[in-house]
Structures are given as C-alpha cells and as structure tokens.
Design an enzyme around this catalytic site. Structure first.
Site, PDB file in Angstrom:
ATOM      1  N   PHE A 265      37.676  33.874  32.959  1.00 34.37           N
ATOM      2  CA  PHE A 265      37.768  35.341  33.065  1.00 34.37           C
ATOM      3  C   PHE A 265      36.405  35.989  33.267  1.00 34.37           C
ATOM      4  O   PHE A 265      36.324  37.166  33.630  1.00 34.37           O
ATOM      5  CB  PHE A 265      38.469  35.939  31.841  1.00 34.37           C
ATOM      6  CG  PHE A 265      37.612  36.036  30.606  1.00 34.37           C
ATOM      7  CD1 PHE A 265      36.669  37.040  30.458  1.00 34.37           C
ATOM      8  CD2 PHE A 265      37.758  35.122  29.574  1.00 34.37           C
ATOM      9  CE1 PHE A 265      35.880  37.121  29.319  1.00 34.37           C
ATOM     10  CE2 PHE A 265      36.980  35.190  28.433  1.00 34.37           C
ATOM     11  CZ  PHE A 265      36.029  36.191  28.313  1.00 34.37           C
ATOM     12  N   LYS A 266      35.315  35.214  33.050  1.00 33.28           N
ATOM     13  CA  LYS A 266      33.980  35.775  33.234  1.00 33.28           C
ATOM     14  C   LYS A 266      33.757  36.267  34.667  1.00 33.28           C
ATOM     15  O   LYS A 266      32.868  37.073  34.908  1.00 33.28           O
ATOM     16  CB  LYS A 266      32.915  34.738  32.884  1.00 33.28           C
ATOM     17  CG  LYS A 266      32.967  34.189  31.465  1.00 33.28           C
ATOM     18  CD  LYS A 266      32.558  35.225  30.433  1.00 33.28           C
ATOM     19  CE  LYS A 266      32.172  34.618  29.095  1.00 33.28           C
ATOM     20  NZ  LYS A 266      33.235  33.900  28.387  1.00 33.28           N
ATOM     21  N   ASP A 267      34.552  35.756  35.629  1.00 32.99           N
ATOM     22  CA  ASP A 267      34.404  36.206  37.018  1.00 32.99           C
ATOM     23  C   ASP A 267      34.685  37.702  37.176  1.00 32.99           C
ATOM     24  O   ASP A 267      34.052  38.367  37.994  1.00 32.99           O
ATOM     25  CB  ASP A 267      35.356  35.423  37.940  1.00 32.99           C
ATOM     26  CG  ASP A 267      34.867  33.999  38.209  1.00 32.99           C
ATOM     27  OD1 ASP A 267      33.647  33.788  38.276  1.00 32.99           O
ATOM     28  OD2 ASP A 267      35.725  33.107  38.356  1.00 32.99           O
TER      29      ASP A 267
END
Ligand SMILES: *Cc1c(COP(=O)(O)O)cnc(C)c1O
Length: 435
Positions: free
Chosen positions: A106-108
């Site tokens: 989810f860091k994207d």
C-alpha cells in the site's frame, strides 16, 4: 484554504500545504496537522466510478486553490493508475487489496502521490531536492519507484546489507532513473543514523536534502482515499449499506490508521477501527489504558516486519486529532504473535482459498478476535497491505505450498541493477552525495 501547523506549536503558526509537504517534519520535532478537516458530501465518493475520479473529487476539498484542478487531475490519474479491489471472503468479511501498485504494497499510494505533488511545487519554484531514505522494507522500494524519473528529484536510499529479503533487495537495487541505492555494511539503525547526521552536517548544508518518510502529510492524505473507495465498492458492487462498516488496519507506524481517521472525519461513517498489531504492543496497550505506565518500547522483530515499530510516530498526530477519549471509543486494538499470524494465514487459506501476506494475516486474526469478543456482525473490511509473493518464505513454510508468484516481482530478476556498498559512516555517505 486549509493550513497546517505543528502538533507541538502552541501558537499554531500556519503553513501552506506546499510548505508542510516540502518540510515533512516541523522544526520543533512535531508533525503537521490540518487546521480543519473538510466535511465532504458522501456523493463525492459513493458516485465515483474509479479511484482516481474519487481522489480528485475528494482531494480538491483539501488542495484547491493551492493546486489548480486540472493539475490535480493529472497528478492523481497518473499516481493512482492501478486497481484497488474489495474482495469478499465471507458474508460480511471483506479484504481491500492495496497491493496492486508497482511495488506491491500500500506504500505505493502515498509514495506515488507524494512524488508528483512535490514535483509540481518544485517545478513552480524552480528548485530541486535530494531525498534521503533509510529503509528496511516496503517504504524504500515504493519511494524509489514513485520518485524515479521526476526531473527535479533525486533519491538516495540506504538499506542494511544482508538484512533484507532477496525480493526486497531486488526491489531496492533495480536501476531507476534518478535513484541511487546504497547497501550499508551495518544495521537499519546505522542507516537511520547516517541519514539523520547528513541532515545536520555542515559539509552537506548546501545540498537541498529532504525526506519522504511516513510522517509526511503528503503520504497520508492519499491513504484516506481507499477507505472511501471501499465504502463505494461495498455499496456499488456488493449491495450493502456504506453507512455501517468496520475497518481492520494492520498497523505499525499508525500512518494507515491516520488515513482512515481522515476518511471518517471527512464524513464516512465508521463504527469501529480495529488496530491490528504484531508483538509491537504499544498502541493496544494505550487503548487498554496501560501505555501511560509503559510507553514506547524497543522494536521487536516479527514475521510481519513492515509493522515492527515500538514507538509509532503517528501516535502524536492521532492524539492531537482525536484526543484520548475519542481514540478509545473509535479504536479497538489487539496484538498478534507470529504463531497466531501464521495459524491465521493457514486458516484463511483453508476456509476461503485466500492467500494473505503476514501483515494481512495479523489483521485477519484481529478481526476474528474482535468478532468473537463483541459479537459485532457489522460488515468488516480488512486492509490487505502487501502481496503474498513479497514474503515467499513465510507463506510457503506456513502453508506447505510453493511460494506464490507475481509477474511484476518476477520481472525484477530480468532488470539491470545498480548498487554501491558503503561503510556505515557519515563520511561514506558524504562521498556519495558530493561525488
Ligand atoms: C508499512 C506497512 C504496514 C504498517 O503501516 P503503518 O502505516 O506504518 O501503520 C503494514 N503492512 C505493510 C505491508 C506495510 O508495508
């Protein structure tokens, strides 16, 4: 216009979004918080047809007029151009898959959006930045990938040699325009120390150094969006009321949970947030009223390593936004051992044929405990934080099946790499930055 001030500033000296984004951390050590959270009509997310469309109609309430609408549209459509499906496991149990971005966590969402927002402002100012990141996990690859090729921004990332997994290392060292990877002969703490020293080093003072860690407001705002997208999909795809739902958030530094709080403060009804932690127990202790006595603790290593945080920095921001009473009313917390994490991974695979990464498995175990304890059958969405193929050893040893595969991760092994091995000293980092 929404303005930002430091959690530690009693005078509330206001900053623009641009300044809060480019500064990251306040000079007094506090975190930037908005002077108000805009209430947004739920039609803005419930009638959206895609995540980028939702992102524009929600974030314009935060960012206009600082960023003109046409540019905001271009930024968000480019940053959020990957799927984010809500998958139904059981009648009232869902997972929101946040791992379809290029680096498969989810860091994207945060890194890609923040990179484009920074680029927007830097272009206008005619300035550039050199981003320094110390990383042990998903942040480094998301930042490297998200910022690569932005013409006013260079990235230098430091990781501890031999202390990240093979897949993680590959993700860090594939050659990307404008990115330099440094393998440090030392620990993650050495990497962090080198970055901190570089920021205050007189010999480097002329360089426009900046950071991209998870306390930056530019990474948190995009993380509010997928909570709203989950509500939209719950109604549009699954025919359930978006007025009643619970979210379970596998947590470490509490950035993702802060994103959820922004979504709720904007107007999405959320009955309960479940804070699912591994052995790093500070926040569940706080919710149980224990942490005043114990406080932050040294980090404990676990199989869900992206959540290994003993002193979550976003705690200060949550406390400021909600206060302790509302935090204890909104959140329910638990800590999950490695054993229970892997057992839940097996159980999820057996019951639903679903492969969950270790972080997601912490969440799925937490939601099962919450339901057993409270009997609450409100539809529940667990955030699926990373692709299981990023953790082949944990998944295959827990399930006794071959490691899951993913095309984007496999393709990394065909790409050229670039990495420089350095000693764990400021002098070594200086040479790279000045060379
Ligand atoms: C970063 C990360 C987390 C923890 O999120 P926080 O915002 O730090 O609470 C959980 N799972 C994965 C896979 C991550 O990369």
């Amino acid at each position: 216009m929404i303005q930002y001030y430091s959690t530690r500033d009693p005078h509330r000296a206001p900053l623009s979004f641009e300044d809060a984004l480019l500064k990251g951390l306040a000079p007094d050590g506090g975190l930037y918080v908005p002077d108000r959270v805009p209430t947004v009509d739920s039609a803005n997310w419930l009638s959206a047809r895609s995540l980028p469309e939702l992102a524009v109609s929600v974030l314009r309430h935060w960012l206009e007029p600082e960023i003109p609408l046409a540019e905001l549209e271009a930024i968000l459509h480019d940053a959020l151009d990957f799927p984010c499906p809500l998958v139904r496991l059981g009648d009232d149990l869902f997972v929101l898959e946040l791992f379809h971005g290029p680096t498969r966590s989810f860091k994207d969402f945060g890194a890609r959006t923040m990179a484009r927002l920074m680029q927007h402002f830097l272009r206008r100012r005619g300035e550039r930045r050199v981003i320094l990141v110390a990383t042990s996990g998903d942040t480094g690859s998301a930042v490297a990938d998200g910022f690569a090729g932005q013409d006013n921004i260079e990235v230098v990332l430091l990781y501890p040699l031999g202390k990240v997994s093979d897949v993680q290392e590959r993700q860090l060292i594939v050659r990307r325009p404008g990115v330099r990877a440094l393998a440090v002969r030392g620990s993650f703490d050495d990497c962090q120390r080198m970055v901190k020293e570089a920021f205050v080093d007189p010999e480097l003072a002329h360089l426009p150094l900046s950071s991209a860690n998870s306390i930056n407001i530019g990474r948190l705002l995009p993380q509010a969006l997928y909570y709203l997208w989950a509500a939209q999909q719950l109604a549009a795809e699954h025919g359930l009321s978006p007025q009643r739902l619970n979210f379970c958030v596998p947590s470490g530094n509490l950035g993702n949970l802060t994103g959820g709080v922004f979504a709720a403060l904007m107007g999405q009804p959320v009955q309960r947030f479940l804070a699912a932690h591994n052995a790093n127990h500070f926040f569940p202790d706080f919710l149980a009223g224990k942490a005043e006595a114990y406080g932050f603790h040294p980090t404990i290593a676990t199989v869900s390593n992206a959540m290994d945080v003993g002193s979550p920095s976003n705690f200060e921001r949550l406390l400021h936004l909600l206060g302790p009473e509302r935090m204890r009313a909104w959140f329910w917390g638990t800590t999950v051992s490695d054993e229970a994490t892997l057992e839940r991974m097996r159980e999820t695979h057996r019951a639903y044929g679903y492969l969950a990464c270790p972080h997601t498995s912490v969440g799925l175990e937490a939601q099962a405990r919450y339901r057993a304890e409270t009997g609450d059958r409100t539809p529940l969405v667990t955030l699926a934080c990373a692709h299981p193929a990023k953790f082949p050893e944990a998944v295959s040893s827990a399930l006794g099946i071959p490691a899951p595969k993913d095309g984007a991760l496999e393709a990394l092994w065909q790409r050229e790499t670039q990495v420089t091995t350095v000693e764990p000293s400021l002098q070594a980092l200086r040479q790279v930055l000045l060379g």
